[in-house]
Design an enzyme around this catalytic site. Structure first.
Site, PDB file in Angstrom:
ATOM      1  N   HIS A   1      -7.878   1.734 -11.039  1.00 55.56           N
ATOM      2  CA  HIS A   1      -7.159   1.858  -9.768  1.00 55.56           C
ATOM      3  C   HIS A   1      -5.678   1.623  -9.998  1.00 55.56           C
ATOM      4  O   HIS A   1      -5.282   0.711 -10.713  1.00 55.56           O
ATOM      5  CB  HIS A   1      -7.677   0.819  -8.762  1.00 55.56           C
ATOM      6  CG  HIS A   1      -7.016   0.942  -7.431  1.00 55.56           C
ATOM      7  ND1 HIS A   1      -7.402   1.870  -6.493  1.00 55.56           N
ATOM      8  CD2 HIS A   1      -5.953   0.286  -6.887  1.00 55.56           C
ATOM      9  CE1 HIS A   1      -6.626   1.773  -5.439  1.00 55.56           C
ATOM     10  NE2 HIS A   1      -5.735   0.817  -5.652  1.00 55.56           N
TER      11      HIS A   1
ATOM     12  N   ARG B   1      -3.786  -1.957  10.251  1.00 52.15           N
ATOM     13  CA  ARG B   1      -2.653  -2.552   9.523  1.00 52.15           C
ATOM     14  C   ARG B   1      -1.505  -1.559   9.411  1.00 52.15           C
ATOM     15  O   ARG B   1      -0.339  -1.913   9.560  1.00 52.15           O
ATOM     16  CB  ARG B   1      -3.112  -2.985   8.108  1.00 52.15           C
ATOM     17  CG  ARG B   1      -4.001  -4.227   8.128  1.00 52.15           C
ATOM     18  CD  ARG B   1      -4.663  -4.432   6.781  1.00 52.15           C
ATOM     19  NE  ARG B   1      -3.710  -4.584   5.724  1.00 52.15           N
ATOM     20  CZ  ARG B   1      -3.930  -4.238   4.448  1.00 52.15           C
ATOM     21  NH1 ARG B   1      -5.082  -3.736   4.085  1.00 52.15           N
ATOM     22  NH2 ARG B   1      -3.003  -4.421   3.542  1.00 52.15           N
TER      23      ARG B   1
ATOM     24  N   SER C   1      -8.489  -5.377   0.227  1.00 52.50           N
ATOM     25  CA  SER C   1      -8.726  -3.976   0.581  1.00 52.50           C
ATOM     26  C   SER C   1      -9.017  -3.149  -0.683  1.00 52.50           C
ATOM     27  O   SER C   1     -10.004  -2.414  -0.762  1.00 52.50           O
ATOM     28  CB  SER C   1      -7.486  -3.455   1.316  1.00 52.50           C
ATOM     29  OG  SER C   1      -7.464  -2.071   1.381  1.00 52.50           O
TER      30      SER C   1
ATOM     31  N   ASP D   1     -12.972  -1.759   5.824  1.00 53.84           N
ATOM     32  CA  ASP D   1     -11.617  -1.585   5.268  1.00 53.84           C
ATOM     33  C   ASP D   1     -10.931  -0.403   5.938  1.00 53.84           C
ATOM     34  O   ASP D   1      -9.740  -0.461   6.229  1.00 53.84           O
ATOM     35  CB  ASP D   1     -11.662  -1.387   3.752  1.00 53.84           C
ATOM     36  CG  ASP D   1     -10.261  -1.118   3.219  1.00 53.84           C
ATOM     37  OD1 ASP D   1      -9.411  -2.024   3.327  1.00 53.84           O
ATOM     38  OD2 ASP D   1      -9.999   0.002   2.753  1.00 53.84           O
TER      39      ASP D   1
ATOM     40  N   LYS E   1     -13.101  -1.887  -2.261  1.00 47.39           N
ATOM     41  CA  LYS E   1     -13.491  -0.498  -2.570  1.00 47.39           C
ATOM     42  C   LYS E   1     -13.946  -0.372  -4.020  1.00 47.39           C
ATOM     43  O   LYS E   1     -14.880   0.361  -4.335  1.00 47.39           O
ATOM     44  CB  LYS E   1     -12.315   0.436  -2.269  1.00 47.39           C
ATOM     45  CG  LYS E   1     -12.123   0.631  -0.767  1.00 47.39           C
ATOM     46  CD  LYS E   1     -10.917   1.462  -0.419  1.00 47.39           C
ATOM     47  CE  LYS E   1      -9.650   0.680  -0.529  1.00 47.39           C
ATOM     48  NZ  LYS E   1      -8.560   1.055   0.346  1.00 47.39           N
TER      49      LYS E   1
HETATM   50  N1  URA Z   1      -4.160   0.452  -0.876  1.00 46.49           N
HETATM   51  C1  URA Z   1      -5.295   0.019  -0.309  1.00 46.49           C
HETATM   52  O1  URA Z   1      -6.362   0.558  -0.557  1.00 46.49           O
HETATM   53  N2  URA Z   1      -5.240  -1.035   0.529  1.00 46.49           N
HETATM   54  C2  URA Z   1      -4.093  -1.671   0.831  1.00 46.49           C
HETATM   55  O2  URA Z   1      -4.117  -2.624   1.583  1.00 46.49           O
HETATM   56  C3  URA Z   1      -2.903  -1.204   0.221  1.00 46.49           C
HETATM   57  C4  URA Z   1      -2.978  -0.146  -0.628  1.00 46.49           C
END
Ligand code: URA
Length: 444
Positions: free
Chosen positions: A85, A171, A186, A164, A190
């Site tokens: 990621h 957010r 967050s 999320d 994932k």
């Molecule tokens: N990317 C995400 O998946 N979540 C966040 O809070 C910020 C960037």
């Protein structure tokens, strides 16, 4: 225990208290179920952004987010399973290199990616510039392609981490994205839901990143690694510079073309590529960790460089594109397969000297205005347009020499992009040493 009320939980965060797992679960679950209002959820998020969420709260929140939906089961894959990621940047096509490299080394990568927003690019948008490429796959297709090919890159499914999605949208609207704990929970929820045993992270620092200072990026990286380990996964994070675009291509098809070009060449042949350098390091760190105990990064780095030079990684990319419905000929001649823009124009340097600044965020915004990015979620992107940088910070340029090539839909759009780029690229009279791209490695 007394009955929980959202208003009391918000008050405790307003008064700097640490919330319990039960309190966080009560509010997030209530928000999803409709018993906690959007106003209450937003108030709690803002109180947390201003007063801080602790690491314990971030760990609890991650568990709550993961528990809100389904998880992918990768246990049928022979393994090791590795996920990657990046916190997002400009010209950051590392996934297109890291996934096939790891697959060529015998790992399996099931990578669920996102789309670009604002100045940042998104892997799904890049891959969808390949004619026929499908990013929406069922869990059985994901694991099937990972087993047969070694890597698959697709869209996040609706079933994974729904909390999320709901929280991130709120957010985004309420100015509550910029919290270390909220970003870490967050991102990591994932990754944990996607099931890989090893998670390698690229946390960006600089003007083109979410978090601008190196120290903030390091702290985010530490928390992400801690969350992964608490969940029983192996994780390592690189902190990398995002002051300047990472690759030379900025735009969807242009970034696919650059990745293919890099995989067709040996990693260190010709001009130094910071994109290739970061991709190799991410893959080497991920592979060493995935193999456990005795594996050394020096060895995996050498092994992966060999798989790169031999063309094995390119063959993995070709097989993945084919398995996902895309035209594999893109791996032979990207220029013939990928969409092209009608206007292609060089941007000449207006002075002689050394390139001293090439700010990532502003360059990403030029590509977005050309149509490569989107202002709002759901907007379409133009696969063909963008920029190809011809210089990097530290390079010597002569007046009139190309700084970049603009790919645009119209003359007017090309001119506007060229004018903006000329004002952005700073050219100094004295030589400039380029800053390092790999800033730190965080293990725990
Ligand atoms: N990317 C995400 O998946 N979540 C966040 O809070 C910020 C960037």
């Amino acid at each position: 225990m007394a009955t929980l009320r959202a208003v009391d939980v918000i008050g405790r965060k307003r008064d700097h208290d640490e919330l319990s797992v039960e309190e966080l679960g009560f509010v997030v679950g209530g928000y999803l179920g409709g018993q906690v209002s959007e106003g209450q959820m937003a108030a709690l998020l803002m109180a947390g952004v201003l007063n801080g969420f602790s690491d314990a709260e971030a760990l609890a929140l991650t568990d709550i987010l993961v528990g809100s939906g389904a998880t992918l089961d990768l246990s049928a894959l022979p393994g090791p399973t590795v996920d990657k990621h990046s916190t997002g940047g400009v010209g950051d096509g590392t996934t297109l290199l890291v996934a096939p490299l790891l697959a060529a080394a015998g790992a399996q990568v099931v990578k669920l990616s996102g789309r670009g927003l604002g100045h940042t690019g998104g892997t799904l948008d890049k891959l969808e510039s390949i004619p026929g490429f499908r990013t929406v796959l069922e869990p059985a297709q994901l694991t099937g392609i990972a087993r047969d090919v070694g890597c698959v890159v697709a869209a996040q499914t609706d079933e994974l981490v729904p909390a999320d999605r709901a929280l991130y949208a709120l957010r985004d609207e309420t100015g509550t994205v910029a919290s270390r704990a909220l970003i870490a929970s967050s991102v990591m929820s994932k990754k944990l839901a996607a099931g890989a045993g090893t998670i390698v992270l690229d946390v960006k620092a600089g003007n083109g990143a979410f978090l601008e200072t190196e120290e903030q990026a390091r702290e985010l990286a530490r928390l992400c690694v801690r969350i992964a380990e608490a969940a029983g996964r192996r994780s390592v994070a690189l902190v990398t510079a995002m002051e300047t675009p990472l690759g030379q291509g900025i735009g969807n098809a242009l970034e696919v073309s650059e990745a293919v070009g890099l995989l067709r060449a040996a990693p260190r042949a010709g001009r130094r590529s910071r994109l290739a350098e970061v991709a190799l390091e991410l893959a080497a760190r991920g592979l060493a960790l995935a193999r456990g105990g005795g594996a050394w990064v020096e060895e995996t780095r050498g092994e992966l460089a060999g798989l790169w030079s031999s063309g094995d990684a390119l063959e993995r990319l070709r097989a993945m594109i084919s398995a996902q419905g895309g035209d594999p000929a893109v791996c032979d001649d990207p220029g013939k397969v990928l969409p092209t823009a009608p206007v292609v124009r060089e941007v000449p340097a207006d002075a002689t000297g050394w390139v001293s600044a090439l700010p990532a965020r502003a360059v990403g915004e030029i590509a977005a205005v050309l149509g490569a990015g989107r202002a709002s979620k759901g907007d379409p992107v133009d696969p063909a347009v963008g920029l190809e940088l011809a210089v990097d910070v530290g390079d010597r340029v002569e007046r009139g020499q190309p700084l970049a090539v603009v790919h645009a839909r119209s003359d007017a759009a090309a001119q506007q992009a060229a004018d903006r780029l000329t004002t952005l690229v700073a050219i100094a009279e004295t030589a400039i040493a380029p800053a390092p791209t790999l800033l730190d490695v965080i293990h725990d």
